[in-house]
Design a protein around this motif. Structure first.
Motif, mmCIF file in Angstrom:
data_model
loop_
_atom_site.group_PDB
_atom_site.id
_atom_site.type_symbol
_atom_site.label_atom_id
_atom_site.label_comp_id
_atom_site.label_asym_id
_atom_site.label_seq_id
_atom_site.Cartn_x
_atom_site.Cartn_y
_atom_site.Cartn_z
ATOM 1 N N PRO A 11 13.399 -31.921 -15.377
ATOM 2 C CA PRO A 11 13.444 -31.321 -16.972
ATOM 3 C C PRO A 11 13.148 -29.471 -16.601
ATOM 4 N N PRO A 12 13.689 -29.119 -17.576
ATOM 5 C CA PRO A 12 13.434 -27.582 -18.114
ATOM 6 C C PRO A 12 12.350 -26.530 -17.109
ATOM 7 N N ALA A 13 12.860 -25.976 -17.042
ATOM 8 C CA ALA A 13 11.921 -24.447 -16.446
ATOM 9 C C ALA A 13 10.363 -24.317 -16.895
ATOM 10 N N GLU A 14 10.764 -24.042 -18.702
ATOM 11 C CA GLU A 14 9.252 -24.404 -19.178
ATOM 12 C C GLU A 14 8.741 -25.360 -19.419
ATOM 13 N N VAL A 15 9.318 -26.618 -19.412
ATOM 14 C CA VAL A 15 8.456 -27.453 -19.465
ATOM 15 C C VAL A 15 7.729 -28.027 -18.668
ATOM 16 N N LEU A 16 8.337 -27.782 -16.963
ATOM 17 C CA LEU A 16 7.752 -28.314 -15.616
ATOM 18 C C LEU A 16 6.113 -26.960 -15.822
ATOM 19 N N LEU A 17 6.931 -25.889 -16.487
ATOM 20 C CA LEU A 17 5.617 -24.398 -16.370
ATOM 21 C C LEU A 17 4.565 -25.185 -17.096
ATOM 22 N N SER A 18 5.126 -25.601 -17.929
ATOM 23 C CA SER A 18 3.286 -26.347 -19.383
ATOM 24 C C SER A 18 2.963 -26.783 -19.133
ATOM 25 N N PHE A 19 3.304 -27.421 -18.129
ATOM 26 C CA PHE A 19 2.781 -28.767 -17.391
ATOM 27 C C PHE A 19 1.483 -28.461 -16.339
ATOM 28 N N LEU A 20 2.443 -27.269 -15.369
ATOM 29 C CA LEU A 20 1.751 -26.481 -14.445
ATOM 30 C C LEU A 20 0.410 -25.784 -14.548
ATOM 31 N N THR A 21 0.801 -25.819 -15.752
ATOM 32 C CA THR A 21 -0.402 -24.409 -16.168
ATOM 33 C C THR A 21 -1.865 -24.551 -16.052
ATOM 34 N N PHE A 22 -2.035 -25.901 -16.771
ATOM 35 C CA PHE A 22 -3.306 -26.255 -16.994
ATOM 36 C C PHE A 22 -3.789 -27.101 -15.717
ATOM 37 N N PRO A 23 -3.481 -27.590 -15.034
ATOM 38 C CA PRO A 23 -3.927 -27.427 -13.359
ATOM 39 C C PRO A 23 -4.643 -26.490 -12.565
ATOM 40 N N LEU A 24 -3.075 -25.245 -12.562
ATOM 41 C CA LEU A 24 -3.468 -24.133 -11.899
ATOM 42 C C LEU A 24 -4.331 -23.455 -12.623
ATOM 43 N N ILE A 25 -4.872 -23.456 -14.156
ATOM 44 C CA ILE A 25 -6.474 -22.862 -14.236
ATOM 45 C C ILE A 25 -7.220 -23.755 -13.910
ATOM 46 N N VAL A 26 -7.569 -25.098 -13.932
ATOM 47 C CA VAL A 26 -8.571 -25.663 -13.511
ATOM 48 C C VAL A 26 -8.392 -25.611 -12.410
ATOM 49 N N GLY A 27 -7.439 -25.423 -11.344
ATOM 50 C CA GLY A 27 -7.921 -24.429 -10.106
ATOM 51 C C GLY A 27 -8.561 -23.557 -9.373
ATOM 52 N N ILE A 28 -8.222 -22.351 -10.493
ATOM 53 C CA ILE A 28 -8.876 -21.667 -10.216
ATOM 54 C C ILE A 28 -10.430 -21.304 -10.499
ATOM 55 N N VAL A 29 -10.492 -21.931 -11.770
ATOM 56 C CA VAL A 29 -12.175 -21.748 -12.279
ATOM 57 C C VAL A 29 -12.800 -22.732 -11.186
ATOM 58 N N SER A 30 -11.821 -23.762 -10.860
ATOM 59 C CA SER A 30 -13.403 -24.322 -9.787
ATOM 60 C C SER A 30 -13.498 -23.597 -8.712
ATOM 61 N N VAL A 31 -12.269 -22.956 -7.968
ATOM 62 C CA VAL A 31 -12.242 -22.333 -6.435
ATOM 63 C C VAL A 31 -13.373 -21.299 -6.744
ATOM 64 N N GLU A 32 -13.906 -20.901 -8.120
ATOM 65 C CA GLU A 32 -14.941 -19.705 -8.367
ATOM 66 C C GLU A 32 -15.886 -20.186 -8.383
ATOM 67 N N ASN A 33 -16.072 -21.524 -8.720
ATOM 68 C CA ASN A 33 -17.935 -22.116 -9.342
ATOM 69 C C ASN A 33 -17.613 -22.762 -7.265
ATOM 70 N N VAL A 34 -17.034 -22.876 -6.651
ATOM 71 C CA VAL A 34 -17.462 -23.143 -5.377
ATOM 72 C C VAL A 34 -17.923 -21.944 -4.548
ATOM 73 N N ILE A 35 -17.166 -21.096 -4.905
ATOM 74 C CA ILE A 35 -17.899 -20.069 -4.471
ATOM 75 C C ILE A 35 -19.017 -19.660 -4.566
ATOM 76 N N ARG A 36 -18.982 -19.593 -5.818
ATOM 77 C CA ARG A 36 -20.286 -18.771 -6.779
ATOM 78 C C ARG A 36 -21.309 -19.961 -6.029
ATOM 79 N N GLU A 37 -21.410 -21.137 -6.099
ATOM 80 C CA GLU A 37 -22.642 -22.290 -5.672
ATOM 81 C C GLU A 37 -22.333 -22.218 -3.969
ATOM 82 N N ILE A 38 -21.655 -21.153 -2.967
ATOM 83 C CA ILE A 38 -21.625 -21.182 -1.715
ATOM 84 C C ILE A 38 -22.921 -19.838 -1.862
ATOM 85 N N GLN A 39 -22.684 -18.843 -2.232
ATOM 86 C CA GLN A 39 -23.007 -18.026 -2.381
ATOM 87 C C GLN A 39 -24.709 -18.005 -3.186
#
Length: 73
Positions: A11-39
């Motif tokens: 598929p075109p790059a725009e479609v791949l980018l749109s499919f990967l945006t949501f998992p990337l944002i969820v991953g970033i938020v999850s890592v921030e939550n894990v770091i806050r819980e550890i602190q």
């Protein structure tokens, strides 16, 4: 109709980018939550062991202070 068969499968790059945006944002938020819980857990464990670092203060017995005060008068 000389189309490359790979162009139909990839598929075109725009479609791949749109499919990967949501998992990337969820991953970033999850890592921030894990770091806050550890602190927060490290702060809580620090509070638990804080009393072990304090020196034991020698407090006189109440009877000793009364007899010492009477002897000074």
């Amino acid at each position: 109709m000389n189309e490359n068969p790979l162009e139909l499968l990839i598929p075109p790059a725009e479609v791949l980018l749109s499919f990967l945006t949501f998992p990337l944002i969820v991953g970033i938020v999850s890592v921030e939550n894990v770091i806050r819980e550890i602190q927060e857990s490290s702060s809580a464990s620090e509070e638990i062991f804080r009393g072990d670092l304090l020196p034991i203060l020698p407090f006189p017995e109440p009877k000793d202070t009364l007899t010492t005060n009477n002897q000074q008068l």
